[in-house]
Write a protein that holds these residues in place. Structure first.
Motif, mmCIF file in Angstrom:
data_model
loop_
_atom_site.group_PDB
_atom_site.id
_atom_site.type_symbol
_atom_site.label_atom_id
_atom_site.label_comp_id
_atom_site.label_asym_id
_atom_site.label_seq_id
_atom_site.Cartn_x
_atom_site.Cartn_y
_atom_site.Cartn_z
ATOM 1 N N LYS A 191 0.948 -1.136 -0.145
ATOM 2 C CA LYS A 191 -0.005 -0.058 0.186
ATOM 3 C C LYS A 191 0.963 1.439 0.140
ATOM 4 O O LYS A 191 0.241 2.463 0.022
ATOM 5 C CB LYS A 191 -1.089 0.028 1.131
ATOM 6 C CG LYS A 191 -1.924 -1.376 1.161
ATOM 7 C CD LYS A 191 -2.854 -1.146 0.010
ATOM 8 C CE LYS A 191 -3.753 0.027 -0.113
ATOM 9 N NZ LYS A 191 -4.518 0.033 -1.260
ATOM 10 N N GLY A 192 1.957 1.269 0.129
ATOM 11 C CA GLY A 192 3.157 2.512 -0.007
ATOM 12 C C GLY A 192 3.240 3.294 1.128
ATOM 13 O O GLY A 192 3.450 4.303 1.141
ATOM 14 N N VAL A 193 2.887 2.601 2.426
ATOM 15 C CA VAL A 193 3.208 3.640 3.538
ATOM 16 C C VAL A 193 4.215 2.890 4.567
ATOM 17 O O VAL A 193 4.263 3.422 5.672
ATOM 18 C CB VAL A 193 1.696 3.439 4.442
ATOM 19 C CG1 VAL A 193 0.520 4.144 3.347
ATOM 20 C CG2 VAL A 193 1.163 1.834 4.646
ATOM 21 N N ASP A 194 5.041 2.040 4.161
ATOM 22 C CA ASP A 194 6.174 1.455 5.102
ATOM 23 C C ASP A 194 7.105 2.652 5.300
ATOM 24 O O ASP A 194 7.476 2.648 6.405
ATOM 25 C CB ASP A 194 6.606 0.437 4.548
ATOM 26 C CG ASP A 194 7.171 0.344 2.770
ATOM 27 O OD1 ASP A 194 6.377 0.983 2.097
ATOM 28 O OD2 ASP A 194 8.279 -0.212 2.579
ATOM 29 N N LYS A 195 7.253 3.658 4.415
ATOM 30 C CA LYS A 195 7.985 4.611 4.654
ATOM 31 C C LYS A 195 7.497 5.801 5.416
ATOM 32 O O LYS A 195 8.132 6.644 6.179
ATOM 33 C CB LYS A 195 8.599 5.325 3.427
ATOM 34 C CG LYS A 195 9.452 4.268 2.499
ATOM 35 C CD LYS A 195 10.754 3.742 2.983
ATOM 36 C CE LYS A 195 11.482 3.063 1.786
ATOM 37 N NZ LYS A 195 10.827 1.686 1.696
ATOM 38 N N THR A 196 6.333 6.136 5.040
ATOM 39 C CA THR A 196 5.337 7.202 5.688
ATOM 40 C C THR A 196 4.891 6.977 7.162
ATOM 41 O O THR A 196 4.701 7.983 7.817
ATOM 42 C CB THR A 196 4.332 7.745 4.616
ATOM 43 O OG1 THR A 196 3.492 6.492 4.424
ATOM 44 C CG2 THR A 196 4.927 8.328 3.346
ATOM 45 N N GLY A 197 4.658 5.808 7.225
ATOM 46 C CA GLY A 197 4.078 5.413 8.697
ATOM 47 C C GLY A 197 2.618 4.925 8.567
ATOM 48 O O GLY A 197 1.690 5.132 7.362
ATOM 49 N N PHE A 198 2.293 4.337 9.497
ATOM 50 C CA PHE A 198 0.631 3.975 9.543
ATOM 51 C C PHE A 198 0.338 3.487 10.857
ATOM 52 O O PHE A 198 1.239 3.530 11.857
ATOM 53 C CB PHE A 198 0.444 2.687 8.488
ATOM 54 C CG PHE A 198 1.294 1.609 9.030
ATOM 55 C CD1 PHE A 198 1.106 0.484 9.788
ATOM 56 C CD2 PHE A 198 2.726 1.401 8.310
ATOM 57 C CE1 PHE A 198 2.037 -0.452 10.151
ATOM 58 C CE2 PHE A 198 3.588 0.453 8.550
ATOM 59 C CZ PHE A 198 3.164 -0.484 9.523
ATOM 60 N N ARG A 199 -1.015 3.179 11.211
ATOM 61 C CA ARG A 199 -1.432 2.758 12.442
ATOM 62 C C ARG A 199 -1.962 1.457 12.226
ATOM 63 O O ARG A 199 -2.862 1.149 11.177
ATOM 64 C CB ARG A 199 -2.371 4.050 12.829
ATOM 65 C CG ARG A 199 -2.921 3.509 14.217
ATOM 66 C CD ARG A 199 -3.779 4.680 14.670
ATOM 67 N NE ARG A 199 -3.094 5.863 15.087
ATOM 68 C CZ ARG A 199 -3.682 7.083 14.841
ATOM 69 N NH1 ARG A 199 -4.828 7.475 14.846
ATOM 70 N NH2 ARG A 199 -2.845 8.255 15.144
ATOM 71 N N ILE A 200 -1.788 0.677 13.272
ATOM 72 C CA ILE A 200 -2.452 -0.678 13.361
ATOM 73 C C ILE A 200 -3.478 -0.655 14.620
ATOM 74 O O ILE A 200 -2.958 -0.061 15.668
ATOM 75 C CB ILE A 200 -1.537 -1.982 13.629
ATOM 76 C CG1 ILE A 200 -0.583 -1.888 12.423
ATOM 77 C CG2 ILE A 200 -2.250 -3.319 13.913
ATOM 78 C CD1 ILE A 200 -1.320 -2.543 11.004
#
Ligand code: AMP
Length: 112
Positions: A73-82
């Motif tokens: 989804k291309g968010v591994d660099k920008t960050g995300f929430r689980i």
């Protein structure tokens, strides 16, 4: 567990947009996006919630799948929430363990 909506998705009885899948995990788009990226990561085995997750290998596989989905989804660099909602106060609506992966924008620091 025919009445479980996620089991029905896993069994292909209900359509979904699959993002990633392996023998033990499926990840598909949440039908009601709460962020630009909102994917659900779901063990194929019916487990009610995180309190019922007793298999350390499955936990490892979930962690691996989270990393894969974040990359896809291309968010591994920008960050995300689980998030894994649990029980009534956690507002868990589907009683099949799942992890919301949310991202694609700066998320609110507020919990609700
Ligand atoms: P929770 O409230 O934590 O149990 O999350 C359940 C999530 O499942 C919600 O975000 C719903 O939008 C999502 N959901 C329910 N039915 C479907 C479906 N058929 N396909 C994809 N996501 C779904």
């Amino acid at each position: 567990m025919n009445d479980c909506i996620f089991c029905r998705i896993i069994n292909r009885e209900i359509p979904s947009t699959i993002v990633y899948e392996n023998d033990s995990i499926i990840a598909f788009e949440d039908i009601s996006h709460m962020a630009p990226v909102h994917t659900l990561i779901v063990p194929k085995k019916h487990i009610a919630n995180i309190l019922e997750l007793e298999d350390p290998e499955l936990l490892e596989e979930i962690t691996f799948a989270i990393r894969k989905v974040a990359e896809i989804k291309g968010v591994d660099k920008t960050g995300f929430r689980i998030i894994t909602n649990t029980g009534d106060d956690g507002c868990q609506s589907v009683k099949h363990l799942h992890f919301h992966l949310l991202g694609g924008k700066k998320l609110s620091e507020k919990l609700d």
